[in-house]
Design an enzyme around this catalytic site. Structure first.
Site, PDB file in Angstrom:
ATOM      1  N   SER A  29       0.799  -1.235   0.000  1.00 17.48           N
ATOM      2  CA  SER A  29       0.000   0.000   0.000  1.00 17.48           C
ATOM      3  C   SER A  29       0.829   1.281   0.000  1.00 17.48           C
ATOM      4  CB  SER A  29      -0.946   0.014   1.204  1.00 17.48           C
ATOM      5  OG  SER A  29      -2.018  -0.868   0.988  1.00 17.48           O
TER       6      SER A  29
ATOM      7  N   LYS B 133       0.146   3.827  -2.626  1.00 21.08           N
ATOM      8  CA  LYS B 133      -0.873   4.877  -2.524  1.00 21.08           C
ATOM      9  C   LYS B 133      -0.271   6.279  -2.403  1.00 21.08           C
ATOM     10  CE  LYS B 133      -4.458   1.879  -0.522  1.00 21.08           C
ATOM     11  NZ  LYS B 133      -3.814   0.577  -0.378  1.00 21.08           N
TER      12      LYS B 133
ATOM     13  N   SER C 161      -5.961   3.305   4.530  1.00 14.80           N
ATOM     14  CA  SER C 161      -5.324   2.629   3.399  1.00 14.80           C
ATOM     15  C   SER C 161      -6.334   1.851   2.561  1.00 14.80           C
ATOM     16  CB  SER C 161      -4.223   1.684   3.900  1.00 14.80           C
ATOM     17  OG  SER C 161      -3.382   1.288   2.843  1.00 14.80           O
TER      18      SER C 161
END
Length: 401
Positions: free
Chosen positions: A74, A77, A134
């Site tokens: 993640s 991101k 997230s």
């Protein structure tokens, strides 16, 4: 009348002469020189890939297999958020825009906030879902809102990565779910984290929220859902300001941590740490090291620049401007309070003058050591004076002075 004719003849002779010009100036690159590390310290880290960067200048303070391409989970991101804030800055979208969640976005697995097909949320709410919890589903919803499809959004992510010099990176999706070929490196993560935090510092308003509730408005009515920050370093480290965690079974535990102390801003990146505890410990080791050795000088109030006289131009003087702000990073513990500045400019410039061309520079010294310089540029263009300019100027002096 005799005085006028004499002046006119003098002016004609002047016009017939060849006007001299200065040699072409060269545009100097801003040179905020950094101290080279005599030797990299021996830090005990559990993560196989790591990097520590000073955010203002991009100076690398520590690295360990920083260019090894690995799945980032993640931490991906960061680039997604960077493009979202780019779109806001360009006024393509706004924080108050409504985003309708597609079936594709609602079907995302992994970390999510359980958005439902047809649900409507604002851009700002989805930014919070991405930054705090997230949320993969929020990422895809925003990608589709901005570009029409996740595929097009990912293409823009890869283009932005290329623009930033992220040579170890290839994105396959916008949220970090495991996929063949979806990789980046600790160095590249630091580059995109620096871009996001320096150009869009408002990200810290979102990624430092510890807990917040959002409202799901669906066919079943309004329900409350709690967001909890995945970055536990915010509670464990007093100087932490963000930024993004990541985990998958393939990527293991990843982190891009930002922190600020006494005006010094650092970015610590870890990839493939074995567990959360080790990841947090590694981050604190890197950040503590950085704050112990890093000293940053920023010239926030450079001297006011004078106007420079211009010879044979349509105007008598030209305004000047600094190309950028001087920043200097030291890792040797030297006292930066004694930095001196020296401006170097010619006495005048010969027309034509081109806006953006280098006129001179301001040089920074610490004792006898030159630290770097910043170019001083012409802030406007000035054409070579034509015959009519000289003639009108002379008339003005003859009849109006």
């Amino acid at each position: 009348m005799k005085r006028f004719i004499t002046a006119l003849l003098s002016l004609s002779l002047l016009f017939g002469c060849t006007l001299s010009r200065l040699p072409q100036t060269h545009r100097f690159t801003v040179c905020a020189k950094k101290n080279s590390e005599a030797s990299q310290p021996s830090l005990t880290l559990s993560a196989p890939s790591a990097l520590l960067m000073e955010a203002e200048t991009g100076t690398i303070l520590y690295e360990q297999k920083a260019h090894t391409a690995r799945p980032p989970a993640s931490v991906t991101k960061i680039m997604t958020l960077d493009l979202i804030f780019d779109a806001i800055e360009k006024k393509q979208i706004s924080l108050t825009d409504n985003v309708t969640v597609s079936e594709n976005a609602s079907s995302m697995g992994g970390s999510q906030v359980f958005l439902e097909t047809g649900e409507v949320q604002t851009v700002e709410t989805l930014i919070k879902c991405i930054s705090i919890a997230s949320a993969n589903d929020a990422c895809v919803a925003m990608a589709e809102h901005i570009c029409g499809s996740e595929e097009e959004f990912v293409a823009q992510m890869n283009q932005k990565a290329a623009d930033l010099g992220m040579k170890d990176t290839h994105f396959v999706n916008c949220c970090g779910l495991s996929a063949n070929g979806h990789v980046t490196s600790a160095y590249d993560i630091a580059l995109m984290a620096r871009d996001l935090t320096t150009r869009h510092p408002q990200i810290h308003d979102y990624c430092t929220i510890w807990m917040e509730n959002i409202i799901h408005n669906t066919k079943r009515g309004a329900t409350e859902f709690g967001l909890a920050n995945t970055n536990k370093l915010l509670k464990q480290y007093p100087y932490a300001t963000g930024l993004k965690t990541g985990y998958t079974a393939t990527a293991k535990y990843c982190l891009a941590a930002t922190a600020e102390k006494d005006g010094t801003k650092l970015i610590a990146v870890l990839m493939a740490a074995p567990d959360i505890k080790s990841r947090s410990a590694d981050a604190q080791t890197l950040l503590n090291y950085g704050f112990s050795v890093c000293r940053v000088y920023q010239d926030k109030t450079p001297p006011k620049l004078p106007s420079l006289p211009v010879k044979k131009g349509e105007k008598d003087s030209v305004a000047l401007a600094y190309e950028s702000r001087m920043s200097y990073v030291s890792t040797s513990g030297e006292d930066l309070s004694g930095i001196k500045r020296k401006i170097k400019l010619p006495k005048s410039a010969d027309a034509p003058v081109k806006k953006g061309a280098a006129a001179g520079k301001i040089i920074y010294y610490l004792g006898d050591k030159k630290l770097g310089h910043v170019n001083i540029l012409y802030a406007e263009s000035i054409r070579h004076a034509a015959f009519t300019d000289y003639f009108l100027s002379l008339l003005q002096k003859l009849f109006f002075l």
